[in-house]
Design a protein around this motif. Structure first.
Motif, mmCIF file in Angstrom:
data_model
loop_
_atom_site.group_PDB
_atom_site.id
_atom_site.type_symbol
_atom_site.label_atom_id
_atom_site.label_comp_id
_atom_site.label_asym_id
_atom_site.label_seq_id
_atom_site.Cartn_x
_atom_site.Cartn_y
_atom_site.Cartn_z
ATOM 1 N N GLY A 1 0.781 -1.230 0.000
ATOM 2 C CA GLY A 1 0.000 0.000 0.000
ATOM 3 C C GLY A 1 0.810 1.275 0.000
ATOM 4 N N LEU A 2 2.130 1.157 0.047
ATOM 5 C CA LEU A 2 2.979 2.346 0.054
ATOM 6 C C LEU A 2 3.126 2.868 -1.370
ATOM 7 N N SER A 3 2.673 4.072 -1.585
ATOM 8 C CA SER A 3 2.713 4.677 -2.912
ATOM 9 C C SER A 3 3.775 5.751 -2.960
ATOM 10 N N SER A 4 4.496 5.813 -4.053
ATOM 11 C CA SER A 4 5.558 6.808 -4.164
ATOM 12 C C SER A 4 5.789 7.170 -5.619
ATOM 13 N N ASP A 5 5.920 8.451 -5.877
ATOM 14 C CA ASP A 5 6.291 8.932 -7.208
ATOM 15 C C ASP A 5 7.262 10.079 -7.032
ATOM 16 N N PHE A 6 8.560 9.757 -6.965
ATOM 17 C CA PHE A 6 9.568 10.784 -6.736
ATOM 18 C C PHE A 6 10.002 11.463 -8.028
ATOM 19 N N ILE A 7 9.410 11.059 -9.166
ATOM 20 C CA ILE A 7 9.782 11.668 -10.437
ATOM 21 C C ILE A 7 9.085 13.008 -10.614
ATOM 22 N N SER A 8 7.843 13.109 -10.129
ATOM 23 C CA SER A 8 7.117 14.368 -10.258
ATOM 24 C C SER A 8 6.976 15.030 -8.897
ATOM 25 N N MET A 9 6.883 16.352 -8.914
ATOM 26 C CA MET A 9 6.764 17.141 -7.685
ATOM 27 C C MET A 9 5.705 18.214 -7.877
ATOM 28 N N PRO A 10 4.996 18.575 -6.814
ATOM 29 C CA PRO A 10 4.062 19.701 -6.955
ATOM 30 C C PRO A 10 4.833 20.999 -7.143
ATOM 31 N N HIS B 1 14.056 23.064 -4.873
ATOM 32 C CA HIS B 1 12.598 23.022 -4.994
ATOM 33 C C HIS B 1 12.013 21.892 -4.148
ATOM 34 N N ARG B 2 12.680 20.760 -4.135
ATOM 35 C CA ARG B 2 12.206 19.638 -3.307
ATOM 36 C C ARG B 2 12.084 20.072 -1.848
ATOM 37 N N ASP B 3 13.072 20.824 -1.380
ATOM 38 C CA ASP B 3 13.034 21.294 0.004
ATOM 39 C C ASP B 3 11.889 22.285 0.212
ATOM 40 N N SER B 4 11.669 23.144 -0.768
ATOM 41 C CA SER B 4 10.674 24.207 -0.599
ATOM 42 C C SER B 4 9.249 23.673 -0.587
ATOM 43 N N VAL C 1 4.327 17.679 0.329
ATOM 44 C CA VAL C 1 4.454 16.252 0.100
ATOM 45 C C VAL C 1 3.536 15.458 1.017
ATOM 46 N N GLY C 2 3.413 15.891 2.272
ATOM 47 C CA GLY C 2 2.586 15.158 3.223
ATOM 48 C C GLY C 2 1.112 15.507 3.150
ATOM 49 N N PRO D 1 -21.792 6.441 4.165
ATOM 50 C CA PRO D 1 -21.960 5.357 3.189
ATOM 51 C C PRO D 1 -20.608 4.760 2.840
ATOM 52 N N ALA D 2 -20.632 3.492 2.493
ATOM 53 C CA ALA D 2 -19.375 2.793 2.187
ATOM 54 C C ALA D 2 -18.700 3.406 0.969
ATOM 55 N N GLU D 3 -17.380 3.450 1.022
ATOM 56 C CA GLU D 3 -16.593 3.918 -0.119
ATOM 57 C C GLU D 3 -16.153 2.722 -0.932
ATOM 58 N N PRO D 4 -15.954 2.867 -2.235
ATOM 59 C CA PRO D 4 -15.428 1.756 -3.035
ATOM 60 C C PRO D 4 -14.014 1.424 -2.614
ATOM 61 N N GLU D 5 -13.673 0.154 -2.687
ATOM 62 C CA GLU D 5 -12.328 -0.261 -2.326
ATOM 63 C C GLU D 5 -11.313 0.403 -3.243
ATOM 64 N N ALA D 6 -10.218 0.862 -2.659
ATOM 65 C CA ALA D 6 -9.162 1.500 -3.463
ATOM 66 C C ALA D 6 -8.373 0.448 -4.206
ATOM 67 N N PHE D 7 -7.917 0.794 -5.396
ATOM 68 C CA PHE D 7 -6.965 -0.052 -6.101
ATOM 69 C C PHE D 7 -5.833 0.825 -6.575
ATOM 70 N N ALA D 8 -4.806 0.206 -7.122
ATOM 71 C CA ALA D 8 -3.551 0.925 -7.401
ATOM 72 C C ALA D 8 -3.778 2.219 -8.167
ATOM 73 N N GLY D 9 -4.695 2.195 -9.143
ATOM 74 C CA GLY D 9 -4.912 3.388 -9.954
ATOM 75 C C GLY D 9 -5.563 4.529 -9.202
ATOM 76 N N ASP D 10 -6.199 4.214 -8.041
ATOM 77 C CA ASP D 10 -6.871 5.242 -7.280
ATOM 78 C C ASP D 10 -5.965 5.924 -6.272
ATOM 79 N N ILE D 11 -4.829 5.309 -5.990
ATOM 80 C CA ILE D 11 -3.987 5.819 -4.931
ATOM 81 C C ILE D 11 -3.234 7.048 -5.416
ATOM 82 N N PRO D 12 -3.430 8.185 -4.770
ATOM 83 C CA PRO D 12 -2.714 9.395 -5.221
ATOM 84 C C PRO D 12 -1.217 9.256 -4.999
ATOM 85 N N ASP D 13 -0.466 9.805 -5.929
ATOM 86 C CA ASP D 13 0.988 9.733 -5.816
ATOM 87 C C ASP D 13 1.457 10.588 -4.663
ATOM 88 N N VAL D 14 2.454 10.125 -3.945
ATOM 89 C CA VAL D 14 3.106 10.902 -2.884
ATOM 90 C C VAL D 14 4.525 11.134 -3.330
#
Length: 360
Positions: A26-35, A200-203, A208-209, A345-358
């Protein structure tokens, strides 16, 4: 197989390796893109500052504090270009200025000025007398350093911060770099030493969180759970370091949520230790007579490196470890449910495509 937070705490150690794997999945990571974040400087804006600085100095042939200052007041982004030529952070330039000129330039001023320029890079500056005195001192310091380059006699056993292809020999290096261009290998070498986008990563480190904390806040809101989200550097009585979320209130902590994001395994170990220390504190009757439950919410690839750390965390928290993929269960499967005022109300189960990148 059930998630670790779905089974009794006493049974966590039975299939601990499977539980570690479920957290890792369940740990999601995308260090290639940054906000980009607020105050991001696009290349075209930065280039405009460079061209203004180049024009003000006749192609870096006539560096003078007065010309640099006039340029910066009219085209503020040129100040960031000047600082970048030195390769200094705002606090480093502030400290160097104070030492060399005896004009007190504190780090707070340097950071504030840097942010002001980022937010309004082309709006002319109208400084107060104090700001003008500090800015003049910083510009004078930058001018002197760029003209001097690396001091003669510098040991070959040290790396001088001005030992860059565009500043090593003072004005001659600046002129050559602007007129002849910079060899690609030299550019790559300096990038290798400095990490691309490091500043920029520092700023944007706080952004990120946000994905993880926002996901937690959404669940607490859906269930109508009262909570206190601590602010940066906030002091909470009874805690050496303030937790991220306190439920239902800081005056009556019954559940603590620690939301941690990291892309580095060394930092991950420190954060795991912090969470376990909170667990130990929660069981100390002298400081917490009623006790409280500690819940961990994690994101980032850093936590997926040291399996023993994750084993320790799962056992310490009784399996109450969540990720972006499972955070929708954080109320239903912890003591937080005791403070819910509604059942959403119940939420749909998350799958890989739904997990937002961190990002990290």
């Amino acid at each position: 197989m059930p998630f670790p937070f779905e089974i009794p705490a006493a049974e966590i150690s039975v299939n601990i390796e499977d539980h570690v794997d479920s957290i890792y999945a369940g740990l999601s990571s995308d260090f290639i893109s940054m906000p980009k974040g607020e105050g991001f400087v696009d290349y075209s804006v930065f280039e405009a500052g460079y061209e203004a600085l180049k024009k003000a100095t006749s192609g870096f042939d006539t560096l003078a504090p007065e010309a640099l200052l006039t340029c910066i007041l009219n085209v503020p982004i040129s100040f960031l270009v000047l600082r970048t030529m030195l390769g200094f952070t705002p606090p480093e330039l502030a400290y160097t200025t104070t030492v060399r000129t005896k004009v007190e330039v504190d780090q707070g001023f340097a950071r504030t000025l840097d942010r002001k320029v980022r937010l309004e890079p082309t709006k002319p500056l109208k400084p107060s007398p104090l700001m003008m005195a500090r800015l003049q001192a910083m510009v004078r310091t930058a001018n002197e350093l760029l003209l001097a380059g690396v001091p003669a006699g510098t040991s070959d056993k040290v790396v001088h911060r001005l030992g860059k292809i565009d500043t090593e020999r003072g004005k001659d290096s600046l002129k050559a770099s602007s007129q002849l261009g910079i060899p690609y290998a030299a550019l790559l070498y300096e990038r290798f030493l400095g990490r691309p986008f490091a500043g920029h990563r520092d700023s944007v480190s706080e952004l990120v969180g946000d994905a993880l904390e926002s996901a937690i806040e959404r669940q607490l809101d859906r269930w109508g759970v009262s909570n206190h989200k601590t602010k940066r550097a906030e002091k909470v009585p009874g805690f050496v370091q303030s937790p991220d979320f306190i439920i239902p209130s800081w005056a009556n902590p019954r559940v603590i949520i620690e939301a941690k994001v990291t892309e580095d395994d060394g930092t991950a170990r420190d954060k795991v230790t912090r969470i376990i220390n909170l667990v130990n504190l929660s069981r100390d009757p002298s400081s917490n007579p009623r006790g409280y439950q500690v819940v961990a919410a994690l994101a980032g690839r850093g936590f997926a490196v040291r399996r023993q750390d994750m084993r320790n965390l799962l056992i310490a928290t009784g399996g109450k470890v969540f990720t972006l993929a499972t955070v929708q269960h954080i109320v239903a499967h912890t003591d937080i449910k005791q403070f819910a005022t509604r059942i959403p109300p119940a939420e749909p189960e998350a799958f890989a495509g739904d997990i937002p990148d961190v990002v990290g």
